[in-house]
Scaffold this motif. Structure first.
Motif, PDB file in Angstrom:
ATOM      1  N   ARG A  54       0.823  -1.201   0.000  1.00 37.98           N
ATOM      2  CA  ARG A  54       0.000   0.000   0.000  1.00 37.98           C
ATOM      3  C   ARG A  54       0.867   1.265   0.000  1.00 37.98           C
ATOM      4  O   ARG A  54       0.461   2.291  -0.529  1.00 37.98           O
ATOM      5  N   ALA A  55       2.099   1.152   0.597  1.00 36.09           N
ATOM      6  CA  ALA A  55       2.995   2.318   0.614  1.00 36.09           C
ATOM      7  C   ALA A  55       3.782   2.451  -0.679  1.00 36.09           C
ATOM      8  O   ALA A  55       4.481   3.445  -0.891  1.00 36.09           O
ATOM      9  N   GLY A  56       3.647   1.464  -1.585  1.00 34.75           N
ATOM     10  CA  GLY A  56       4.384   1.511  -2.835  1.00 34.75           C
ATOM     11  C   GLY A  56       5.874   1.222  -2.647  1.00 34.75           C
ATOM     12  O   GLY A  56       6.697   1.610  -3.475  1.00 34.75           O
ATOM     13  N   PHE A  57       6.197   0.476  -1.588  1.00 35.05           N
ATOM     14  CA  PHE A  57       7.603   0.174  -1.298  1.00 35.05           C
ATOM     15  C   PHE A  57       8.022  -1.062  -2.074  1.00 35.05           C
ATOM     16  O   PHE A  57       7.415  -2.126  -1.979  1.00 35.05           O
ATOM     17  N   SER A  58       9.097  -0.934  -2.857  1.00 32.01           N
ATOM     18  CA  SER A  58       9.562  -2.048  -3.670  1.00 32.01           C
ATOM     19  C   SER A  58      10.950  -2.534  -3.253  1.00 32.01           C
ATOM     20  O   SER A  58      11.539  -3.369  -3.939  1.00 32.01           O
ATOM     21  N   GLY A  59      11.452  -1.999  -2.130  1.00 29.78           N
ATOM     22  CA  GLY A  59      12.784  -2.400  -1.685  1.00 29.78           C
ATOM     23  C   GLY A  59      12.745  -3.719  -0.923  1.00 29.78           C
ATOM     24  O   GLY A  59      11.721  -4.419  -0.856  1.00 29.78           O
ATOM     25  N   GLU A  60      13.890  -4.066  -0.331  1.00 25.01           N
ATOM     26  CA  GLU A  60      14.009  -5.328   0.408  1.00 25.01           C
ATOM     27  C   GLU A  60      13.259  -5.230   1.729  1.00 25.01           C
ATOM     28  O   GLU A  60      13.447  -4.286   2.503  1.00 25.01           O
ATOM     29  N   LEU A  61      12.415  -6.195   2.003  1.00 27.70           N
ATOM     30  CA  LEU A  61      11.596  -6.223   3.216  1.00 27.70           C
ATOM     31  C   LEU A  61      12.041  -7.405   4.076  1.00 27.70           C
ATOM     32  O   LEU A  61      12.031  -8.551   3.621  1.00 27.70           O
TER      33      LEU A  61
END
Length: 627
Positions: free
Chosen positions: A517-524
């Motif tokens: 939902r935050a549009g985060f595409s980095g490593e989680l």
């Protein structure tokens, strides 16, 4: 037997060698000779004694002795001396060294003449000192007659040849041990072919021994305090001479000697205190003073004055600044250049050579900190408190990680720096904490040379970088409110590259949802707590499991809002670990003024943030606070 210029003999050589070892060799190593405090001397006898010796043959008629333009006839040079000396320099009584033969033949005549001129005299029976076994009895007999703090004048005209050298040497020893003050040393020149026998002052020979001792201490220990004390005495003599003559040149000589003594004291203090920068400044001043021509008044009073000045000048230049930094804030103008670090290495080498272990270890540690601080904060801020703390934290993190062996994410260079810091601080702490540790502290042996070699190598190695390259890392708790991680990822002004989400098994699914939902595409990276309510015992393991991620980060930002209390504690522990690893780290709080019901109903609304920490990358110009 009359005292003449022949050789000393075996007993004299034995005695002088014994005293040399006791006085000079031991004191140069900092031991054996114990000097009572001045307060003890103050209550001891200020009595002025004449110490002399008798032979077994008398000259008839009595010789005519001369001192200056005054003359006296006497069978005994010391009694003539007593009548020729000015009243203020005249001893109060005489101690006469006499062998068994001299006691029977010469001493009765001596006592008779002494009584006639009103001088108390007492006999001190001494052996001939034909063997080493006699030596201690000889020294003890004299030492027992010389009170601590007394004043002594020597007359070495008569007696066995070697007695003069032995009690002269003993007098030097007692000067250090008991504070005995040698007022003069006199010799009546009976061998001259003239009717008048001049009495000459041999005190320069006593001064030569003092200067020799002071120079040796300076050479072997770096301490110039003994030299400075001798220069103080010389300054007083030169000032007296200047007042008598009224000549400007004489006052100039006295002033130069006073400046010399002052610079020596400053240099000696900085060296003994292991202060590399203060020593560089003091030694530079000393080197400039020494470069001046030796004053005529000094050459006449100090043996080999020119050679002594050159020796001191060379020693000062080896640790002095090449150029004097100007102004009261002179440290701000010292650049951490390779030349400056090489100068500090030369000082450390002297500490090691002289077995001054605490000073060497302390200076080694600060040189390594300076080397890393220069690489972290540049040329201007290497002495600032913040810069040095950052360097220490980086080295501390490397040291801790290097102890883990191959499991730590360190390259070969970082492991080298970590091991150096481990070894150096371990040994340094034992000495700088004065041995207050369970283990017995002894001489480090070859370890100190090994540390010196590695400190020299450090100047040629790339400075440690300790991780980085992974961008900005967000750490945030994620409980049952999915909007917390969403807002942390969308915080204004933050571009997040990677994210550690502290969550539970039940909130783990919401981590991915919030990121999408935050549009985060980095490593989680989920960091899962098994018991988010009571699992305090999990904290240490969770932090350790995340250390590699912390090391990869260039910057760490930590949200302390959301999740359970223990999740917030884990986030705080990760923040502290990031700081230990010298990561740029800041904490913030999420601010959402909406009612709780509305937050649960509409979780995907961006809120504001409040920073708890200033940006650690801001310039740190604090140079004065102590670490």
């Amino acid at each position: 037997m009359l005292h003449g210029p022949a050789g000393l003999g075996k007993a004299a050589a034995i005695g002088i060698a014994w005293l040399y070892r006791r006085l000079y060799a031991d004191s140069a190593r900092g031991g054996a000779v114990s000097i009572p405090p001045s307060g003890d001397w103050a209550v001891t006898s200020p009595e002025h004694l004449l110490l002399t010796s008798l032979g077994t043959q008398l000259r008839e008629p009595p010789p005519l002795y001369a001192l200056g333009d005054q003359e006296r006839k006497s069978l005994f040079a010391p009694l003539a001396l007593l009548q020729l000396l000015p009243a203020e320099r005249r001893p109060e009584r005489v101690i006469v060294l006499a062998t068994a033969k001299a006691a029977d033949t010469s001493f009765p005549r001596f006592l008779e003449e002494a009584e006639r001129i009103g001088v108390p005299a007492e006999r001190c029976d001494v052996p001939d000192v034909a063997t080493t076994a006699d030596l201690d009895r000889f020294f003890s007999a004299i030492a027992d007659r010389l009170p601590a703090g007394c004043r002594v004048t020597l007359d070495v005209t008569h007696g066995l040849r070697h007695h003069a050298f032995l009690f002269y040497s003993l007098a030097l020893y007692l000067r250090s041990l008991r504070g005995v003050r040698i007022e003069g040393a006199w010799y009546g020149m009976l061998e001259t072919g003239t009717p008048t026998k001049p009495i000459i002052d041999l005190r320069p020979a006593l001064d030569l021994a003092e200067w020799f001792h002071a120079v040796r201490l300076f050479r072997d220990t770096g301490s110039a305090s003994a030299l400075a004390e001798l220069l103080d005495s010389l300054h007083a003599e030169l000032e007296d001479a200047a007042r008598e003559s009224g000549e400007k040149a004489a006052y100039s000589d006295a002033g130069r000697v006073r400046a010399f003594a002052k610079r020596l004291r400053e240099t000696s203090f900085a060296y003994a205190s292991a202060l590399p920068l203060e020593l560089g400044l003091a030694a530079e001043s000393l080197a400039r003073v020494v470069q001046q021509d030796v004053a005529a008044g000094v050459r006449n009073r100090v043996p080999l004055a020119g050679e002594l000045a050159r020796h001191i000048g060379a020693a000062a230049k080896s640790v002095a600044f090449t150029e004097r930094p100007p102004g009261p804030q002179w440290k701000e103008r010292i650049a951490p250049t390779n030349d400056e670090f090489e100068r500090q290495l030369r000082l450390i080498q002297q500490f090691v050579t002289r077995d001054q272990i605490p000073a060497a270890l302390g200076a080694m540690r600060e040189l390594i900190v300076s080397t890393v601080a220069r690489s972290v904060d540049g040329q201007q801020d290497w002495l600032a408190r913040g810069a040095r703390e950052r360097a220490e934290r980086r080295l501390g993190a490397l040291a801790k990680l290097s102890q883990r062996g191959g499991a730590a994410p360190l390259d070969e260079n970082e492991r080298w720096w970590g091991k150096l810091w481990n070894d150096l601080t371990f040994l340094r702490n034992k000495f700088l904490h004065q041995g207050m540790c369970p283990d017995e502290v002894g001489h480090p042996g070859p370890r100190i040379q090994d540390l010196l070699r590695r400190c020299e190598e450090a100047s040629h190695r790339p400075p440690p970088t300790l991780g980085g390259g992974g961008g900005r890392l967000l750490i945030s708790p994620q409980g049952q409110s999915p909007g917390v991680l969403f807002n942390a990822l969308r915080a204004p002004g933050l571009e997040i590259d990677r994210c550690i989400a502290v969550c539970s098994e039940s909130s783990r699914d919401s981590v991915q949802t919030a990121a999408e939902r935050a549009g985060f595409s980095g490593e989680l990276i989920p960091l899962v707590m098994l018991d988010p309510l009571r699992g305090a015992g999990e904290i240490e393991g969770l932090v350790k499991s995340a250390e590699n991620e912390l090391l990869r980060a260039d910057e760490v930002v930590v949200n302390l809002t959301g999740g359970t209390t223990l999740m917030g504690v884990v986030a705080q522990a990760l923040f502290e670990a990031a700081r230990r690893f010298e990561r740029s780290a800041r904490r913030f709080l999420l601010i959402d003024a909406r009612p709780s019901e509305e937050q649960r109903r509409e979780p995907w609304v961006v809120s504001g943030i409040h920073w708890l920490d200033p940006d650690p990358r801001a310039k740190d110009d604090d140079t004065d606070d102590e670490r």
